[in-house]
Design a protein around this motif. Structure first.
Motif, PDB file in Angstrom:
ATOM      1  N   HIS A  38       6.826  -0.312  -5.363  1.00 54.03           N
ATOM      2  CA  HIS A  38       7.820   0.752  -5.252  1.00 54.03           C
ATOM      3  C   HIS A  38       8.005   1.180  -3.802  1.00 54.03           C
ATOM      4  N   ASP A  40      10.443   4.192  -1.625  1.00 53.88           N
ATOM      5  CA  ASP A  40      11.454   5.245  -1.630  1.00 53.88           C
ATOM      6  C   ASP A  40      12.555   4.916  -0.628  1.00 53.88           C
ATOM      7  N   THR A  58       5.989   6.853  -2.038  1.00 53.60           N
ATOM      8  CA  THR A  58       5.450   8.126  -2.487  1.00 53.60           C
ATOM      9  C   THR A  58       4.875   7.901  -3.873  1.00 53.60           C
ATOM     10  N   HIS A  59       3.605   8.284  -4.076  1.00 52.21           N
ATOM     11  CA  HIS A  59       2.959   8.041  -5.365  1.00 52.21           C
ATOM     12  C   HIS A  59       1.863   9.059  -5.585  1.00 52.21           C
ATOM     13  N   ARG A  63       3.520  12.823  -7.250  1.00 46.93           N
ATOM     14  CA  ARG A  63       4.048  12.078  -6.097  1.00 46.93           C
ATOM     15  C   ARG A  63       3.690  12.756  -4.776  1.00 46.93           C
ATOM     16  N   ASN A 111      12.906  -0.188  -5.643  1.00 48.49           N
ATOM     17  CA  ASN A 111      12.720   1.177  -6.106  1.00 48.49           C
ATOM     18  C   ASN A 111      12.252   1.141  -7.557  1.00 48.49           C
ATOM     19  N   GLY A 113      10.979   3.945  -8.928  1.00 50.37           N
ATOM     20  CA  GLY A 113      10.813   5.369  -9.158  1.00 50.37           C
ATOM     21  C   GLY A 113      10.942   5.780 -10.616  1.00 50.37           C
ATOM     22  N   PRO A 118       3.758   2.430  -9.883  1.00 52.62           N
ATOM     23  CA  PRO A 118       4.404   2.086  -8.627  1.00 52.62           C
ATOM     24  C   PRO A 118       4.285   0.611  -8.251  1.00 52.62           C
TER      25      PRO A 118
END
Length: 154
Positions: A38, A40, A58-59, A63, A111, A113, A118
């Protein structure tokens, strides 16, 4: 090839040390050929005349963990996702640490998201070293949290 394969659950914690990612939940998916990570945001640049990609991930709980990394572009090719949509993706090669084993794998950036995990760990990353027990999860535990700057301050 090892004498015996290491058994993984259908989801596991992984480490991507070459990208500065100390731990990440991954779905192990033998139905997917390639592994996906993943992002962003992604940006391209040139380093010493070669194509590179930078990205932000971001995780974590709510997140709350943000990692920015960069790596040379290994390849760029079309991937058909589980919904049948074709997308051009950047691929990198980076070390994966999982279940006490480390190997270099190929990962594409996209992505994820809307997904629960992720990272998707595909069959090319696990072939010859791992097998999957679909009834099990997190067989190899969670990697330790890396020390924060507050932990190491004198």
């Amino acid at each position: 090839m090892p004498d015996s394969l290491v058994t993984l659950g259908w989801r596991e914690w992984v480490v991507l040390p070459g990208l500065g990612i100390p731990r990440l939940r991954a779905k192990v998916d033998s139905g997917a050929r390639s592994s996906s990570l993943h992002t962003d945001a992604q940006w391209r640049f040139t380093e010493a005349g070669a194509p590179w990609v930078g990205f932000r991930l971001t995780h974590g709980k709510a997140r709350g963990l943000v990692v920015e990394a960069q790596a040379p572009v290994h390849d760029e090719r079309d991937v058909i996702d589980s919904g049948g949509r074709r997308e051009r993706r950047v691929f990198l090669r980076t070390p994966l640490r999982l279940a006490g084993c480390e190997r270099e794998i190929e990962i594409n950036l996209t992505n994820r998201g809307a997904m629960l995990f992720p990272m998707l760990l595909g069959r090319t990353a696990i072939a010859g070293l791992f097998t999957i027990d679909p009834a099990s999860s997190f067989l190899h535990g969670r990697p330790p949290r890396p020390p924060s700057s507050a932990d190491t301050a004198a």
